[in-house]
Design an enzyme around this catalytic site. Structure first.
Site, PDB file in Angstrom:
ATOM      1  N   HIS A  43      -5.803  -8.476   0.079  1.00  0.00           N
ATOM      2  CA  HIS A  43      -7.046  -7.979   0.688  1.00  0.00           C
ATOM      3  C   HIS A  43      -8.194  -8.969   0.492  1.00  0.00           C
ATOM      4  O   HIS A  43      -9.108  -9.040   1.322  1.00  0.00           O
ATOM      5  CB  HIS A  43      -7.446  -6.635   0.061  1.00  0.00           C
ATOM      6  CG  HIS A  43      -6.740  -5.448   0.652  1.00  0.00           C
ATOM      7  ND1 HIS A  43      -6.856  -5.098   1.969  1.00  0.00           N
ATOM      8  CD2 HIS A  43      -5.930  -4.520   0.097  1.00  0.00           C
ATOM      9  CE1 HIS A  43      -6.135  -4.000   2.208  1.00  0.00           C
ATOM     10  NE2 HIS A  43      -5.557  -3.634   1.085  1.00  0.00           N
ATOM     11  N   HIS A  67      -0.332  -6.891  -2.948  1.00  0.00           N
ATOM     12  CA  HIS A  67      -1.000  -6.134  -1.878  1.00  0.00           C
ATOM     13  C   HIS A  67      -2.522  -6.187  -2.055  1.00  0.00           C
ATOM     14  O   HIS A  67      -3.255  -6.482  -1.103  1.00  0.00           O
ATOM     15  CB  HIS A  67      -0.488  -4.688  -1.897  1.00  0.00           C
ATOM     16  CG  HIS A  67      -1.127  -3.790  -0.876  1.00  0.00           C
ATOM     17  ND1 HIS A  67      -0.408  -3.162   0.126  1.00  0.00           N
ATOM     18  CD2 HIS A  67      -2.408  -3.400  -0.702  1.00  0.00           C
ATOM     19  CE1 HIS A  67      -1.242  -2.446   0.879  1.00  0.00           C
ATOM     20  NE2 HIS A  67      -2.454  -2.564   0.387  1.00  0.00           N
ATOM     21  N   GLU A  68      -2.985  -5.932  -3.267  1.00  0.00           N
ATOM     22  CA  GLU A  68      -4.433  -5.887  -3.499  1.00  0.00           C
ATOM     23  C   GLU A  68      -5.065  -7.268  -3.370  1.00  0.00           C
ATOM     24  O   GLU A  68      -6.134  -7.413  -2.769  1.00  0.00           O
ATOM     25  CB  GLU A  68      -4.744  -5.292  -4.873  1.00  0.00           C
ATOM     26  CG  GLU A  68      -4.345  -3.832  -5.046  1.00  0.00           C
ATOM     27  CD  GLU A  68      -4.847  -2.928  -3.943  1.00  0.00           C
ATOM     28  OE1 GLU A  68      -5.902  -3.229  -3.337  1.00  0.00           O
ATOM     29  OE2 GLU A  68      -4.196  -1.920  -3.664  1.00  0.00           O
ATOM     30  N   CYS A 120      -1.479   1.682   3.103  1.00  0.00           N
ATOM     31  CA  CYS A 120      -2.775   1.112   2.748  1.00  0.00           C
ATOM     32  C   CYS A 120      -3.861   2.075   3.188  1.00  0.00           C
ATOM     33  O   CYS A 120      -3.810   2.610   4.296  1.00  0.00           O
ATOM     34  CB  CYS A 120      -2.938  -0.241   3.440  1.00  0.00           C
ATOM     35  SG  CYS A 120      -4.493  -1.060   3.070  1.00  0.00           S
TER      36      CYS A 120
END
Ligand code: NI
Length: 196
Positions: A153, A149-150, A107
């Protein structure tokens, strides 16, 4: 356009829940997306979420290059093709397969480290688009991993918080050296890290 500074793990903007975007076509959102794209191109990652550039709004950008698309030879039994540059505003994820698989992730907000992270193999995602439309896609394998993953965030979640075995978190060079083929569910080789 501008290259933006990346927030690193520990900054509160990465821990909070990002706010929905009321008007995806607003000029300031177009400017944010253009700056995020320029920043990602400059750094050379796979994806980027707005909180990573200190903006607590629900927008992510990513692409899946052909080299990282699903590869049946590598044991990916749910291959997915390359994905062109994509912008997701206010994205939502629907898990289609409760099965998870392990894969190496990195990341931009956790520089120098990489870790093995379990992610759902298959999902559907829906989002607003910057031109005022709607987007809906199914994703599998690496594509699904990048989206998870995104979107994490946007909820204040970094990949180490998703890890089931913290012994598989390490410095990028060491992980590439010692865990280049960390076994996934099928005991197959996992492709190289995803900087996202
Ligand atoms: Ni990230």
């Amino acid at each position: 356009m501008a290259i933006l500074k990346i927030a690193r793990m520990g900054h509160p903007v990465l821990r909070r829940r990002a706010d929905p975007i009321a008007d995806p076509r607003a000029p300031e959102i177009a400017r944010l997306i253009a700056d995020m794209q320029e920043t990602l191109r400059d750094i050379g990652g796979i994806g980027l979420a707005a909180p990573q550039v200190h903006v607590p709004l629900r927008v992510v950008i990513f692409s899946v290059p052909a080299a990282r698309a699903g590869d049946p030879e590598a044991g990916d039994d749910a291959p997915d093709g390359p994905v062109p540059f994509t912008v997701l505003v206010n994205p939502q994820i629907e898990v289609l397969d409760a099965a998870t698989e392990m894969g190496l992730e990195a990341c931009l907000s956790v520089p120098g480290l990489a870790g093995m992270v379990p992610r759902f193999r298959r999902l559907r995602y829906r989002a607003d688009t910057p031109d005022g439309g709607r987007l809906e896609r199914e994703a599998a394998g690496f594509h699904a991993r990048v989206v998870q993953h995104e979107c994490d965030h946007l909820d204040g979640v970094l990949y180490p918080m998703r890890m089931s075995d913290l012994s598989l978190l390490g410095f990028t060079e060491e992980m590439a050296r010692w865990v280049p083929s960390a076994p996934n569910r099928a005991g197959a080789v996992t492709p190289a890290k995803a900087d996202a």
